[in-house]
Design an enzyme around this catalytic site. Structure first.
Site, PDB file in Angstrom:
ATOM      1  N   ASN A   1     -10.632 -21.286 -71.986  1.00 23.93           N
ATOM      2  CA  ASN A   1     -11.462 -22.703 -72.098  1.00 23.93           C
ATOM      3  C   ASN A   1     -11.928 -23.367 -70.865  1.00 23.93           C
ATOM      4  OD1 ASN A   1     -10.902 -22.997 -75.335  1.00 23.93           O
ATOM      5  ND2 ASN A   1      -8.823 -23.158 -74.317  1.00 23.93           N
TER       6      ASN A   1
ATOM      7  N   GLY B   1      -7.610 -19.882 -69.054  1.00 23.85           N
ATOM      8  CA  GLY B   1      -8.463 -18.875 -69.097  1.00 23.85           C
ATOM      9  C   GLY B   1      -9.475 -18.682 -69.997  1.00 23.85           C
TER      10      GLY B   1
ATOM     11  N   ARG C   1       5.258 -25.655 -62.245  1.00 18.37           N
ATOM     12  CA  ARG C   1       6.145 -24.695 -61.316  1.00 18.37           C
ATOM     13  C   ARG C   1       5.316 -24.498 -59.834  1.00 18.37           C
ATOM     14  NH1 ARG C   1       6.005 -20.742 -66.187  1.00 18.37           N
ATOM     15  NH2 ARG C   1       6.794 -21.908 -68.031  1.00 18.37           N
TER      16      ARG C   1
ATOM     17  N   ASN D   1       8.738 -17.817 -82.252  1.00 20.48           N
ATOM     18  CA  ASN D   1       8.397 -17.667 -80.695  1.00 20.48           C
ATOM     19  C   ASN D   1       8.392 -18.941 -80.095  1.00 20.48           C
ATOM     20  OD1 ASN D   1       6.934 -17.744 -78.461  1.00 20.48           O
ATOM     21  ND2 ASN D   1       4.927 -17.100 -78.870  1.00 20.48           N
TER      22      ASN D   1
ATOM     23  N   GLU E   1      -0.170 -12.342 -79.215  1.00 25.01           N
ATOM     24  CA  GLU E   1       1.062 -11.933 -79.226  1.00 25.01           C
ATOM     25  C   GLU E   1       1.680 -11.901 -80.526  1.00 25.01           C
ATOM     26  OE1 GLU E   1       0.196 -15.381 -77.412  1.00 25.01           O
ATOM     27  OE2 GLU E   1       1.327 -14.933 -75.296  1.00 25.01           O
TER      28      GLU E   1
ATOM     29  N   ARG F   1      10.113 -13.515 -80.333  1.00 25.24           N
ATOM     30  CA  ARG F   1       9.579 -13.250 -78.759  1.00 25.24           C
ATOM     31  C   ARG F   1      10.784 -13.675 -77.846  1.00 25.24           C
ATOM     32  NH1 ARG F   1       6.601 -17.697 -74.977  1.00 25.24           N
ATOM     33  NH2 ARG F   1       6.661 -16.066 -73.267  1.00 25.24           N
TER      34      ARG F   1
ATOM     35  N   ASP G   1      -1.838 -30.983 -66.803  1.00 24.54           N
ATOM     36  CA  ASP G   1      -2.646 -30.601 -67.924  1.00 24.54           C
ATOM     37  C   ASP G   1      -4.002 -30.503 -67.297  1.00 24.54           C
ATOM     38  OD1 ASP G   1      -4.741 -30.847 -70.423  1.00 24.54           O
ATOM     39  OD2 ASP G   1      -2.689 -30.666 -71.265  1.00 24.54           O
TER      40      ASP G   1
ATOM     41  N   HIS H   1       4.784 -13.229 -69.681  1.00 21.64           N
ATOM     42  CA  HIS H   1       3.529 -13.029 -70.580  1.00 21.64           C
ATOM     43  C   HIS H   1       3.378 -11.703 -70.930  1.00 21.64           C
ATOM     44  CE1 HIS H   1       2.347 -16.940 -68.415  1.00 21.64           C
ATOM     45  NE2 HIS H   1       2.540 -17.342 -69.391  1.00 21.64           N
TER      46      HIS H   1
ATOM     47  N   GLY I   1      -2.252 -20.386 -68.598  1.00 24.50           N
ATOM     48  CA  GLY I   1      -2.017 -21.452 -69.581  1.00 24.50           C
ATOM     49  C   GLY I   1      -1.177 -22.569 -68.741  1.00 24.50           C
TER      50      GLY I   1
HETATM   51  P1  ADP Z   1       1.098 -22.478 -72.806  1.00 21.59           P
HETATM   52  O1  ADP Z   1       1.400 -21.911 -71.484  1.00 21.59           O
HETATM   53  O2  ADP Z   1       2.126 -23.585 -72.872  1.00 21.59           O
HETATM   54  O3  ADP Z   1       1.115 -21.724 -74.025  1.00 21.59           O
HETATM   55  P2  ADP Z   1      -1.625 -22.688 -73.153  1.00 21.59           P
HETATM   56  O4  ADP Z   1      -2.022 -21.594 -72.920  1.00 21.59           O
HETATM   57  O5  ADP Z   1      -1.950 -23.439 -74.277  1.00 21.59           O
HETATM   58  O6  ADP Z   1      -0.307 -23.194 -72.480  1.00 21.59           O
HETATM   59  O7  ADP Z   1      -2.647 -23.580 -72.059  1.00 21.59           O
HETATM   60  C1  ADP Z   1      -2.429 -24.874 -71.703  1.00 21.59           C
HETATM   61  C2  ADP Z   1      -3.592 -25.267 -70.796  1.00 21.59           C
HETATM   62  O8  ADP Z   1      -4.806 -24.860 -71.015  1.00 21.59           O
HETATM   63  C3  ADP Z   1      -3.544 -26.783 -70.147  1.00 21.59           C
HETATM   64  O9  ADP Z   1      -3.541 -26.728 -68.697  1.00 21.59           O
HETATM   65  C4  ADP Z   1      -4.723 -27.179 -70.755  1.00 21.59           C
HETATM   66  O10 ADP Z   1      -5.359 -28.408 -70.166  1.00 21.59           O
HETATM   67  C5  ADP Z   1      -5.548 -25.794 -70.805  1.00 21.59           C
HETATM   68  N1  ADP Z   1      -6.747 -26.184 -71.659  1.00 21.59           N
HETATM   69  C6  ADP Z   1      -6.803 -26.060 -73.129  1.00 21.59           C
HETATM   70  N2  ADP Z   1      -8.024 -26.308 -73.388  1.00 21.59           N
HETATM   71  C7  ADP Z   1      -8.659 -26.580 -72.497  1.00 21.59           C
HETATM   72  C8  ADP Z   1     -10.253 -27.004 -72.325  1.00 21.59           C
HETATM   73  N3  ADP Z   1     -10.903 -26.985 -73.499  1.00 21.59           N
HETATM   74  N4  ADP Z   1     -10.767 -27.098 -71.156  1.00 21.59           N
HETATM   75  C9  ADP Z   1      -9.753 -27.081 -69.995  1.00 21.59           C
HETATM   76  N5  ADP Z   1      -8.518 -26.731 -70.001  1.00 21.59           N
HETATM   77  C10 ADP Z   1      -8.002 -26.471 -71.289  1.00 21.59           C
END
Ligand code: ADP
Length: 407
Positions: free
Chosen positions: A341, A339, A240, A10, A393, A96, A289, A184, A209
């Site tokens: 966290n 979503g 984006r 992936n 996935e 993927r 982030d 996705h 994400g």
């Molecule tokens: P990708 O699309 O690169 O796979 P992820 O699904 O890993 O990305 O999501 C990354 C995002 O999730 C980032 O914006 C990151 O800050 C957020 N994130 C991860 N852990 C936490 C947390 N504990 N609290 C808030 N946001 C989080």
């Protein structure tokens, strides 16, 4: 069926994630997982964990090119390379792929000709397709005799009706394959899979994400999704724009045109602006982030607040739109890094959606970070259930590979 060792690959724009599964008789056992991250930099990361989550490899190599990154993955999978895990001879490889373009819409066995065909549509997922097709060619070369299969994100969205898929552009361009493909898809598919056998009739899933999208799902099939031709459309996300007045892109293009000569060069620069410098990063001027932005908000940073408010407000708008499309909503699922966290994002998105039947329970929402899995975070009596479910996935890729191997 005897056991089938499957390698899952992936790749993202700067990472290659991989996992080895043993698949047999309905059981799917992950033997290891790993990633080469930070490709194109001198500060890469290469790690491998065993089935119990113990780190077997944890290195910080320079990974200037994807070739160096994939060579590490291949070396690590050689028999005996990892003394702590017995890696079986691979039976199949699943890749993927975000979008195969308009001609490759079914998951299938990869041939050199199929890779050439998908590569024609690099512009449909410009950050993802180049590395994905590179890895497919390398996998065919380095693992001769092992069948390779492509598993498309766009596959889940193939059920969208023309009213959702058609772009309002002249037929001339639509005939070139320009339409809404969505992304996705493997994540959405895995949420529906995890909800079986009780998949709600009217389901909205928000994959939030670094890239973010949302889908409207009727009886398990996609009816609409926010991402468009490319993953740059739809919701605002980390870097984006999401959906935007086309006039804004033309304005920026003309500005770029004042100092560049070639059309291709200007288009590349515009793409960098729209896909890598915009979204949460562009508005906050700080970071893409969510964790950084939440910290900055606590410290009083107004731009960070505006960026995050725009993000949650946009997700809320799409939930409203999809509720209208589905004629109501029975379940809302949050997935993806934010979503799963970010308690505050979920609370802000759901605030004021009582009229749609979405009522969050603040305590359950807070506790959910510890109680992931398939946590219910809606209030008792909320007409729509709200859940947090991590995506799976890789499992979907293994399932597709097993099915296709049986053909
Ligand atoms: P990708 O699309 O690169 O796979 P992820 O699904 O890993 O990305 O999501 C990354 C995002 O999730 C980032 O914006 C990151 O800050 C957020 N994130 C991860 N852990 C936490 C947390 N504990 N609290 C808030 N946001 C989080």
């Amino acid at each position: 069926m005897h056991s089938l060792p499957v390698l899952v690959l992936n790749s993202g724009s700067s990472s290659i994630k991989f996992a080895v599964y043993e698949a047999g008789d309905g059981a799917r056992t992950r033997l290891l997982e790993g990633a080469a991250d930070g490709i194109g930099t001198d500060e890469g990361q290469f790690w491998i964990k065993n089935a119990e989550g113990k780190r077997l490899t944890d290195e910080k190599p320079a990974l200037p090119t994807r070739a160096e990154a994939f060579a590490r993955v291949e070396q690590a999978l050689k028999p005996g390379a990892l003394p702590a895990v017995k890696i079986p001879a691979l039976g199949a490889i699943g890749h993927r792929m975000v979008s195969g373009g308009p001609t490759v819409v079914e998951n299938q066995r990869i041939t050199p000709g199929l890779i050439d065909e998908m590569e024609k549509y690099t512009a449909f997922a410009p950050l993802h397709t180049p590395i994905a097709v590179y890895i497919m060619r390398e996998a065919l070369r380095l693992f001769p005799g092992v069948p390779n299969f492509v598993c498309l994100d766009s596959w889940f969205h193939r059920t969208m009706a023309p009213v959702a898929a058609r772009m309002p552009i002249p037929e001339e361009y639509a005939a070139m394959g320009v339409r809404r493909f969505g992304a996705h898809g493997l994540s959405y598919e895995s949420i529906v899979y995890q909800l079986q056998p009780r998949v709600p009739e009217r389901l909205i899933v928000a994959h939030l994400g670094n890239g973010a999208s949302i889908s409207a799902i009727w009886r398990g099939a996609c009816v609409d999704t926010s991402m468009g031709l490319t993953p740059t459309g739809g919701l605002i996300s980390g870097t984006r724009t999401g959906d935007i007045d086309p006039g804004v892109l033309l304005f920026i293009l003309r500005k770029i045109g004042e100092r560049t000569t070639g059309t291709a060069e200007a288009a590349d620069e515009l793409e960098t602006v729209a896909a890598k410098k915009a979204g949460l990063l562009g508005v906050s001027g700080l970071s893409n982030d969510m964790r950084d932005l939440r910290e900055a908000i606590k410290a009083g940073n107004k731009s960070a607040r505006l960026a995050v408010e725009q993000f949650t407000w946009t997700v809320k708008k799409w939930i409203g739109a999809f509720t209208a499309e589905l004629g109501g909503v029975d379940m809302l699922v949050f997935t993806g890094g934010i979503g799963e966290n970010d308690i505050d994002s979920r609370a802000e998105i759901c605030a004021g959606l009582d009229a749609l039947g979405i009522v969050l329970d603040a305590e359950r929402n807070k506790k959910c970070v510890e109680a992931r899995g398939a946590a219910v975070i809606s209030a008792e009596g909320s007409p729509a259930e709200v859940r947090v479910i991590p995506p799976a996935e890789d499992l979907m890729i293994v399932n597709h590979v097993v099915r296709l191997m049986g053909k």
